[in-house]
Design an enzyme around this catalytic site. Sequence first.
Site, mmCIF file in Angstrom:
data_model
loop_
_atom_site.group_PDB
_atom_site.id
_atom_site.type_symbol
_atom_site.label_atom_id
_atom_site.label_comp_id
_atom_site.label_asym_id
_atom_site.label_seq_id
_atom_site.Cartn_x
_atom_site.Cartn_y
_atom_site.Cartn_z
ATOM 1 N N VAL A 133 0.852 -1.197 0.000
ATOM 2 C CA VAL A 133 0.000 0.000 0.000
ATOM 3 C C VAL A 133 0.881 1.238 0.000
ATOM 4 C CG1 VAL A 133 -1.820 1.284 1.175
ATOM 5 C CG2 VAL A 133 -1.757 -1.202 1.356
ATOM 6 N N LYS A 205 -5.938 -2.418 -1.814
ATOM 7 C CA LYS A 205 -5.181 -1.599 -0.868
ATOM 8 C C LYS A 205 -6.083 -1.047 0.231
ATOM 9 C CE LYS A 205 -1.812 -0.190 -4.378
ATOM 10 N NZ LYS A 205 -1.365 0.908 -5.272
ATOM 11 N N GLY A 303 6.204 3.088 -9.127
ATOM 12 C CA GLY A 303 7.590 3.070 -9.562
ATOM 13 C C GLY A 303 8.400 2.036 -8.814
#
Length: 427
Positions: A133, A205, A303
């Site tokens: 998360v 999440k 990322g």
Amino acid sequence: MATPLGIALLGMGTVGSAVARELKTHADLLAERSGGPLLLRCVADRDPLRLRPLLLSGVALADDGAVALARRDVDIAVELIGGLEPAGTLLHQAVQSGLGTVTANKAVIARAGPELAAEVRPGSGGLAFEAAVGAAIPVLAMLRDSLRGDSIRSITAVINGTTNYVLGRLHGGESLDVAVAEAQRQGYAEVDPSADLDGLDAAAKLCILAWFGLGVSVTPDQVDRRGIRDLGPVDAAAAAQLGFALRLVARAELVPGGLDLSVQPALVPLAGHPLGRVEGADNVVVVESDLAGELVLRGRGAGADAAASAVLSDIVAVARARREGRTVPLPPAVPAHVLDPREAETASALRLRVRGGTEVTGIVTQMFEEHGIPVERTTPGPGDGDLLVLLGPAARDTLAPAMEALRALPVVEAVEQTLDRLVTRGE
């Protein structure tokens, strides 16, 4: 000198490759922080091309994660395969075998996190999944450790960096398809972006946040979920005209009668709300508690390096716990009554295509007020014949018949869009 702990890394995608790199590059720092050396013993991946960079490194290679976990020189498993299977089976194998276990797998943790937690062996180091998360944002650590004395009322978040990036491109006038293609080019979106666009990633999440923040056990199937596939630049233009931004908002709130659990595209005020100014692939999590009040965490939510940061932090925590003969703590979770979406209350924003003159606004306003729903604002929209309508808070089961009556009005040609909207305090 402390005995080295061996690591089995499952999955050599972008995040796995970053973790493998950092384990070598920052070996001394990680050893200092974890109480001793951490050695990458084995890497498992079914794609031999991903393993090629490790051929001369002295690290054992495998195409089967179960084989890697069974090695006698492995103490910590790091699962970065993603998806439900085989990752779920491998995670169960790891914790049942007494390995310290780290994962970034929100899909498995959202569905089986408490079950895996119950299988953790004492003294193993435990199970950690901060990267599941918010990537680099330490939100789970804050919920677990820093707010132990608080009662949390709600969690509201933008927790999918891909959709936030895409919605930002819509605000720049791009179509959804063009925006998604650019997100893929930038490495934010997968080849198949369905989990992001359909809200599945955010729902998973949110379930983990609800576990750590509210102490409840819920699954993604219980989340009232809507994705962003039907949004376009005209919706973004309408939102901006009203002083809002489009966001995919995940929300868990304890209300009288149960838990309101949703992932919905929504209009968020650009001024006065923490989610209003989040840009690019960043994530923002807003926690409301009884003592600390409003807490806001913001950072990189997508990322490889951002995710690797959280994974490495978990490896250090699990390694230190294992060396000390304990496990990293995980909060308890109890079942919760999740409200039927029809019971939940929302404030709405509508974009209508209408015919007629100045009397249209009065007709629409009167109809909603007859259904007990306040109209807070009306204004012409960005297109010819568009009318934007902001409604006050109302239960969805009250809103549904009003929307049927709206569509039946002769002055309304179509309801082009219906979105939730967030309101600031005092609004």
